[in-house]
Design an enzyme around this catalytic site. Structure first.
Site: not given
Ligand code: PEP
Length: 253
Positions: A9, A11, A95, A97, A167, A173, A211
């Site tokens: 992803n 982003k 997601h 976010e 997630e 992040g 992460s």
């Molecule tokens: C994501 O954006 O779905 C995500 C898991 O980000 P990160 O791996 O940076 O935590």
């Protein structure tokens, strides 16, 4: 055994030159990786670039959001038939976010997934609890409600053509990763709910996101219900992302 998938992803990152370099790095090394599947989910303006750069490669591509509507007066939205029009096959929905910053509730997320499915796209449906919810001991209630809503809108048939991503919001992040055992516990719980919708729904890939890095990927992917990763930050670095893809290919389950 379900085939593993690592999905990057991006982003809201990227640019034509930076993308060219990143995609070139992945393409140069794709032949050195085992059987796990790989995808990148990119900002809308770069879909055409990835479509052309990845044509004929092992790497699939898709978008990071889609409208629940098919067409109409929805300025700024992108509809599923528009994505499907030029070969897009994957799209993230729900997601954290978008849930947090754009007030998307689980009903809307379900409708977005359904819209994607109706255009032949595979939605990657994200679920996950906040830190406060984990600390309050309500992780199962939260992710259970999120997945139940997706099942109720899309039906068992729609869900069996989808991908789920667990997630935990507190791990996205932040550099804090769920331990492999914490991830497995929630994945197993989600698998149980999916199984009760239908046998086929119980077999969909459940990715872990939060992460994921080269250093922790192998341990996460060794869990029986972790079918790969949805990778944010680390998907922007060729060597990290390739190592995560390799870890998925080497995983026993
Ligand atoms: C994501 O954006 O779905 C995500 C898991 O980000 P990160 O791996 O940076 O935590």
């Amino acid at each position: 055994m379900r085939r593993k998938l690592v999905a990057g992803n991006w982003k809201m990152h990227g640019g034509l030159a930076a993308n060219r370099e990143l995609l070139g790095g992945l393409l140069n090394q794709q032949a050195t990786v085992g059987s796990a599947a790989c995808a990148v989910l990119v900002p809308f303006p770069y879909l055409a670039q990835v479509s052309s750069a990845l044509a004929g490669s092992r790497i699939s591509w898709g978008a990071q959001d889609v409208s629940e509507h098919v067409s109409g007066a929805f300025t700024g939205e992108v509809a599923a038939p528009m994505l499907a029009d030029f070969g897009c096959t994957l799209v993230i929905v729900g997601h954290s976010e978008r849930r947090a910053l754009h007030s998307e509730d689980s009903r809307t997320v379900g409708k977005k997934a359904l819209s994607a499915l109706r255009s032949g796209l595979t939605p990657i449906i994200c679920v996950g609890e906040s830190l406060a919810e984990r600390e309050a001991g309500v992780t199962r209630e939260i992710v259970g409600q999120q997945i139940a809503e997706a099942i109720s809108v899309c039906g068992a048939g729609g869900i069996s053509a989808s991908i789920i991503a667990y997630e935990p919001v507190w791990a996205i992040g932040t550099g804090k990763t769920a331990s492999p055992e914490q991830a497995q516990e929630v994945h197993e719980f989600l698998r149980g709910i999916l199984m009760s919708a239908s046998v086929e729904a119980g077999q969909v890939p459940i990715l872990y996101g939060g992460s994921v890095k080269a250093a922790n990927a192998a341990a996460l992917f060794a869990m029986p219900d972790v079918d790969g990763g949805l990778v944010g930050g680390a998907s922007l670095l060729v060597s990290e992302f390739m190592d995560i893809w390799r870890a998925a290919s080497a995983a026993r389950y």
